[in-house]
Design a protein around this motif. Structure first.
Motif, mmCIF file in Angstrom:
data_model
loop_
_atom_site.group_PDB
_atom_site.id
_atom_site.type_symbol
_atom_site.label_atom_id
_atom_site.label_comp_id
_atom_site.label_asym_id
_atom_site.label_seq_id
_atom_site.Cartn_x
_atom_site.Cartn_y
_atom_site.Cartn_z
ATOM 1 N N ILE A 1 -4.542 -1.521 0.980
ATOM 2 C CA ILE A 1 -3.659 -0.456 1.486
ATOM 3 C C ILE A 1 -4.127 -0.063 2.893
ATOM 4 O O ILE A 1 -3.335 0.078 3.825
ATOM 5 C CB ILE A 1 -3.668 0.791 0.557
ATOM 6 C CG1 ILE A 1 -2.918 0.492 -0.734
ATOM 7 C CG2 ILE A 1 -3.028 1.992 1.256
ATOM 8 C CD1 ILE A 1 -2.945 1.624 -1.744
ATOM 9 N N ASN B 1 -10.134 8.912 -6.237
ATOM 10 C CA ASN B 1 -9.146 8.379 -7.196
ATOM 11 C C ASN B 1 -9.758 7.201 -7.945
ATOM 12 O O ASN B 1 -9.477 6.048 -7.621
ATOM 13 C CB ASN B 1 -7.887 7.872 -6.475
ATOM 14 C CG ASN B 1 -7.214 8.957 -5.696
ATOM 15 O OD1 ASN B 1 -6.815 9.952 -6.258
ATOM 16 N ND2 ASN B 1 -7.110 8.763 -4.405
ATOM 17 N N GLU C 1 -11.981 20.790 -1.433
ATOM 18 C CA GLU C 1 -12.327 19.490 -0.835
ATOM 19 C C GLU C 1 -11.081 18.643 -0.575
ATOM 20 O O GLU C 1 -11.054 17.849 0.369
ATOM 21 C CB GLU C 1 -13.333 18.716 -1.705
ATOM 22 C CG GLU C 1 -12.813 18.137 -3.012
ATOM 23 C CD GLU C 1 -13.086 19.037 -4.197
ATOM 24 O OE1 GLU C 1 -13.310 20.243 -3.987
ATOM 25 O OE2 GLU C 1 -13.068 18.552 -5.342
ATOM 26 N N PHE D 1 -13.766 7.081 -5.003
ATOM 27 C CA PHE D 1 -14.548 8.189 -5.550
ATOM 28 C C PHE D 1 -13.606 9.334 -5.921
ATOM 29 O O PHE D 1 -13.785 10.014 -6.925
ATOM 30 C CB PHE D 1 -15.527 8.626 -4.459
ATOM 31 C CG PHE D 1 -16.591 9.579 -4.884
ATOM 32 C CD1 PHE D 1 -17.702 9.137 -5.579
ATOM 33 C CD2 PHE D 1 -16.507 10.922 -4.564
ATOM 34 C CE1 PHE D 1 -18.694 10.008 -5.954
ATOM 35 C CE2 PHE D 1 -17.501 11.812 -4.931
ATOM 36 C CZ PHE D 1 -18.593 11.347 -5.625
ATOM 37 N N TYR E 1 0.642 -3.694 14.814
ATOM 38 C CA TYR E 1 1.890 -4.388 15.162
ATOM 39 C C TYR E 1 2.790 -3.508 16.028
ATOM 40 O O TYR E 1 3.619 -3.996 16.770
ATOM 41 C CB TYR E 1 2.650 -4.805 13.900
ATOM 42 C CG TYR E 1 2.300 -6.209 13.449
ATOM 43 C CD1 TYR E 1 2.457 -7.303 14.309
ATOM 44 C CD2 TYR E 1 1.835 -6.460 12.167
ATOM 45 C CE1 TYR E 1 2.130 -8.582 13.907
ATOM 46 C CE2 TYR E 1 1.509 -7.740 11.751
ATOM 47 C CZ TYR E 1 1.659 -8.801 12.629
ATOM 48 O OH TYR E 1 1.338 -10.064 12.243
ATOM 49 N N ILE F 1 -7.770 3.946 -9.202
ATOM 50 C CA ILE F 1 -7.178 2.924 -8.332
ATOM 51 C C ILE F 1 -8.256 1.915 -7.959
ATOM 52 O O ILE F 1 -9.338 2.292 -7.484
ATOM 53 C CB ILE F 1 -6.558 3.536 -7.053
ATOM 54 C CG1 ILE F 1 -5.523 4.589 -7.454
ATOM 55 C CG2 ILE F 1 -5.911 2.463 -6.186
ATOM 56 C CD1 ILE F 1 -4.838 5.265 -6.294
ATOM 57 N N ARG G 1 5.035 -1.511 24.796
ATOM 58 C CA ARG G 1 6.240 -1.051 24.118
ATOM 59 C C ARG G 1 6.881 0.072 24.922
ATOM 60 O O ARG G 1 6.193 0.902 25.448
ATOM 61 C CB ARG G 1 5.893 -0.535 22.723
ATOM 62 C CG ARG G 1 5.741 -1.645 21.734
ATOM 63 C CD ARG G 1 5.393 -1.065 20.388
ATOM 64 N NE ARG G 1 6.487 -0.241 19.892
ATOM 65 C CZ ARG G 1 7.511 -0.696 19.191
ATOM 66 N NH1 ARG G 1 7.584 -1.977 18.902
ATOM 67 N NH2 ARG G 1 8.454 0.107 18.766
ATOM 68 N N ARG H 1 0.626 -5.917 24.249
ATOM 69 C CA ARG H 1 2.005 -5.888 23.807
ATOM 70 C C ARG H 1 2.613 -4.543 24.172
ATOM 71 O O ARG H 1 2.584 -3.591 23.388
ATOM 72 C CB ARG H 1 2.045 -6.086 22.305
ATOM 73 C CG ARG H 1 3.426 -6.407 21.815
ATOM 74 C CD ARG H 1 3.423 -6.486 20.335
ATOM 75 N NE ARG H 1 4.689 -6.990 19.882
ATOM 76 C CZ ARG H 1 5.182 -6.712 18.694
ATOM 77 N NH1 ARG H 1 4.523 -5.957 17.875
ATOM 78 N NH2 ARG H 1 6.330 -7.206 18.333
ATOM 79 N N VAL I 1 -7.168 -2.730 -4.340
ATOM 80 C CA VAL I 1 -5.871 -2.157 -3.943
ATOM 81 C C VAL I 1 -6.069 -1.219 -2.751
ATOM 82 O O VAL I 1 -5.352 -1.291 -1.748
ATOM 83 C CB VAL I 1 -5.235 -1.402 -5.140
ATOM 84 C CG1 VAL I 1 -3.969 -0.678 -4.711
ATOM 85 C CG2 VAL I 1 -4.946 -2.366 -6.271
#
Lengths: 394, 380
Positions: B120, B109, B262, B107, B130, B112, B380, B378, B116
């Motif tokens: 992203i 952009n 905005e 809305f 990860y 695009i 770290r 996991r 995509v």
């Protein structure tokens, strides 16, 4: 070690991919490829054809100079000027827009559109297609102003080069905002118009702009625009208009008075603050509305020759209250004549009598013109200026 | 020493971002029209039960995820069936959030492509997951105050535009109010059930239960205020018919001649929009890990992300279908699952505990489930 190497590979891949997304090439809007639409006119003829008039700014041509050709009216794009006027006709707003692309070399850009101007003929036929297009399009600004042309065509108004601004649409928007600040006519945004339209009982309104001619210093006729009234809608169709006095009365009733002046025969008062409230009362099937107004003002002009005394202040307050009441009454009578609830009485009744509203809502049009309206005005004159005596006494 | 990568402060922050971020693009409970804010508060009461159930289960079975408790309490087969229903419910939420988020970005952009944008977002989440679970905690801790400031700033700036008469009449009919309560209880409040998957990873939860409830109430209150303000500015009809009512409000605000504020608030959306997706996405990893009894969830991250992305793109090819599915049909499945799943487990666990204590001989310690090892994470 292995893990660090893998992360490095990921980072390199990411760095290669990211410029593609982040460079902004896909949705770039270069100024030299845009015509910024400052005002959009909308007309509809008796065959149902829609004519869109675009008052566009060509950014690359603005170098702090005048708009189109100075002094007169804007030319329809015959020479490259900072402000251009273009027109297209089609079967719908988008059809007209698609035709624009057949002769224009720049993409119309609506993010800075200040006003939507509707021709008188078009608004009498209904502006729903336009409103729908605007509501659906994410780029249209909700704060753009709705304006109705007092002339037949919207293009008549958009073509006038007038006022203190180079860009006519910006000037016209400023004119309307100033008249609303001085409590003459309402300032109505697309969003406010849509809200009134959605309420089912409240009639949408919009300021009207007309053309008047005056003689300039060299005897040359100059055409100028000015706010001349308030258009009243029923649904999406304009059904009538309020004059200056009625428009002020409307603003008093709907709590939209900001600053301005109240003029009575003996004096002029500057409004300092004003508040109003619509209080509904249901007596059987009869709706009674009380409009309560509380106003404070300062004396700015006194035409009499008496010293200012407490009695005189009281008299002036009474005169002022009478004037405000008469403005509101004028607006009420006009709205009854048009059978259009411009004040939002229906919504006020809905808010207070939610159970009874179910029964009242379908009959609101019949009930509306039978409403008993009471106007109660309280005025307070605060300051009388630097002198308390008349300069020339009786 | 136990490894618990998320602190209770970070957990509270995640709870806040989960609730706020899930609904920043629409008014929850809008079916109740001008009473939507009341519906939100009523929905929050239902949601607090879910939170209570989840925390109680954690106290009864410390170190166990809700999906592990399910098989432990109900048995392998019924527990796994419930876990599959729970997986589907969380998956639908994750798809809905992902869709809302990339449609909002689209809305803003429009050039695009949604595909995509979708990937992203997914790849950002994948990267974050990860990095390990403590990163999610840190993300929450870092963003919560910024989000809170932006949220309060937005409410404050937009306040002059509000016309509070739009909020009247209050609760004009009970049916829309009940519907609004149901929908807001479903989304966002009952979604807190997903936190039952994270509780075993939180350090010192017992000492900070009040803090968690506190943040829950702050979120509910802020959502109610935000909804009331949206309704007061736009009116109930426009709030309902507009795709992104809050975005529309931010388009209306400005200081003097400064407009287009905005885009400043885009930060709020980016932070609080992506956090709930990350939480639900990680939740999905945990559930799938438990259903298939895998040692580690790491290998699931990327495939599940791709499934989530592709599924969302195909499940909601248009806004109209999204509206029908997410707002009409999916609550009929997701709410019962998210509400009954922890309730049922709590009941079953309570009964089991009672039975165990009645079986145990007087003087001996009551039977407790064997303290399990921590779920595979996991660190770290």
């Amino acid at each position: 070690m292995k893990r660090e190497k893998r992360i490095k590979i990921y980072v390199v891949i990411l760095l290669i991919i990211m410029p593609g997304f982040l460079s902004g090439c896909w949705d770039s809007h270069e100024l030299n490829k845009l015509s910024i639409v400052s005002g959009l006119g909308w007309d509809i003829d008796n065959t149902g054809k829609v004519t869109m008039t675009y008052q566009s700014i060509i950014p690359s041509e603005i170098k702090g100079s005048s708009g189109s050709n100075g002094g007169g009216e804007q030319k329809g794009g015959s020479q490259l000027s900072a402000i251009q006027l273009n027109q297209d006709t089609g079967s719908s707003p988008y059809d007209a827009l698609s035709r624009y692309t057949q002769h224009a070399s720049r993409i119309p850009y609506y993010e800075h559109t200040q006003i939507y101007l509707f021709g008188k003929e078009g608004v009498q036929r209904g502006i729903y297609p336009f409103l729908d297009t605007q509501a659906r399009n994410p780029v249209s600004r909700p704060k753009a102003l709705m304006v109705v042309s007092a002339e037949e065509k919207a293009s008549d108004i958009l073509g006038i080069q007038d006022g203190m601004e180079n860009i006519q649409a910006f000037g016209m928007a400023a004119e309307i905002k100033l008249s609303a600040t001085f409590s003459k006519y309402p300032e109505v945004t697309v969003l406010q118009f849509q809200n009134r339209l959605l309420s089912k009982t409240t009639a949408p309104i919009a300021p009207m702009v007309g053309i008047f001619e005056e003689t300039g210093p060299e005897g040359k006729k100059i055409r100028r625009t000015r706010v001349v009234g308030t258009a009243v809608f029923k649904g999406d169709r304009m059904i009538g208009q309020l004059n200056e006095r009625e428009s002020s009365g409307l603003l008093w009733a709907i709590n939209e008075i900001k600053i301005g002046f109240v003029m009575i025969p003996e004096a002029s008062m500057e409004i300092v603050s004003a508040k109003s409230k619509i209080v509904p009362e249901l007596q059987g099937d009869q709706v009674k509305i009380t409009i309560e107004i509380d106003e404070e003002s300062n004396l700015v002009e006194y035409r009499g020759h008496q010293d200012i005394t407490a009695d005189l202040v009281h008299e002036l307050e009474k005169g002022q209250a009478k004037e405000i009441e008469s403005q509101v009454r004028a607006a009420v009578e006009k709205s009854f004549a048009l059978d259009a609830d411009v004040f939002g009485f229906g919504e006020a009744v809905h808010r207070k009598y939610k159970k009874e509203w179910k029964d009242l809502k379908p009959r609101w049009d019949d009930i509306y013109s039978r409403i008993e309206v009471l106007v109660k005005v309280k005025t307070h004159l605060n300051e009388i200026g630097d002198v308390n005596k008349a300069l020339i006494k009786d | 020493m136990e490894n618990r990568p998320i602190s209770s402060q970070q957990f509270s922050a995640l709870l806040f971002l989960l609730l706020i971020g899930s609904v920043l693009v629409y008014v929850p409970g809008i079916t109740a029209a001008q009473s939507a804010w009341i519906a939100i508060l009523a929905g929050a009461v239902i949601g607090i039960w879910v939170l209570y159930a989840v925390i109680s289960l954690h106290e009864m079975f410390p170190g166990q995820r809700i999906t592990q408790i399910s098989t432990l309490v109900l048995g392998k087969v019924p527990g796994t069936i419930l876990n599959i229903l729970f997986l589907w419910s969380i998956f639908i939420f994750a798809c809905g959030l992902l869709y809302d988020f990339y449609i909002l970005l689209n809305f803003i952009n429009p050039a695009i492509a949604v595909e995509v944008l979708c990937f992203i977002i997914i790849l950002t989440c994948v990267y974050c997951l990860y990095q390990g679970l403590n990163i999610i905690g840190r993300l929450g801790e870092l963003s919560v105050w910024i989000s809170l400031i932006f949220l309060i700033l937005g409410i404050g700036i937009a306040l002059p535009l509000a016309d509070f008469s739009n909020l009247k009449p209050l609760a004009s009919a009970w049916k829309p109010l009940a519907a609004g309560t149901f929908f807001s209880a479903d989304w966002p409040f009952a979604i807190v059930v997903v936190l039952g998957l994270f509780l075993p990873l939180v350090a010192t939860i017992k000492e900070h239960t009040k803090q968690i409830y506190g943040w829950y109430l702050i979120s509910a209150l802020l959502l109610a205020i935000l909804s009331a303000e949206t309704l007061a500015i736009l009116g109930p009809e426009l709030s309902e018919s507009t795709r992104f009512p809050l975005f529309l409000i931010y388009r209306l605000i400005g200081f003097g001649e400064f407009r287009r504020l905005e885009l400043i608030f885009l930060f709020l959306w980016l932070i609080s929009g992506i956090t709930p997706i990350i939480i639900l996405y990680q939740g999905l990893n945990f559930i799938v890990q438990d259903i298939f009894r895998l040692k580690d969830y790491i290998k699931l991250i990327l495939p599940l992300g791709l499934v989530l992305g592709v599924f969302t793109l195909y499940m909601f090819p248009s806004d109209m279908l999204y509206d029908i599915l997410e707002n009409k049909y999916s609550p009929l499945f997701t709410f019962p699952v998210n509400f009954l799943y922890p309730t049922l487990l709590l009941l079953a666990a309570g009964i089991q505990k009672k039975r165990a204590s009645s079986k145990s001989t007087p003087g001996s310690a009551p039977a407790r489930p064997e303290k399990p090892s921590l779920p595979a994470t996991r660190p770290r």
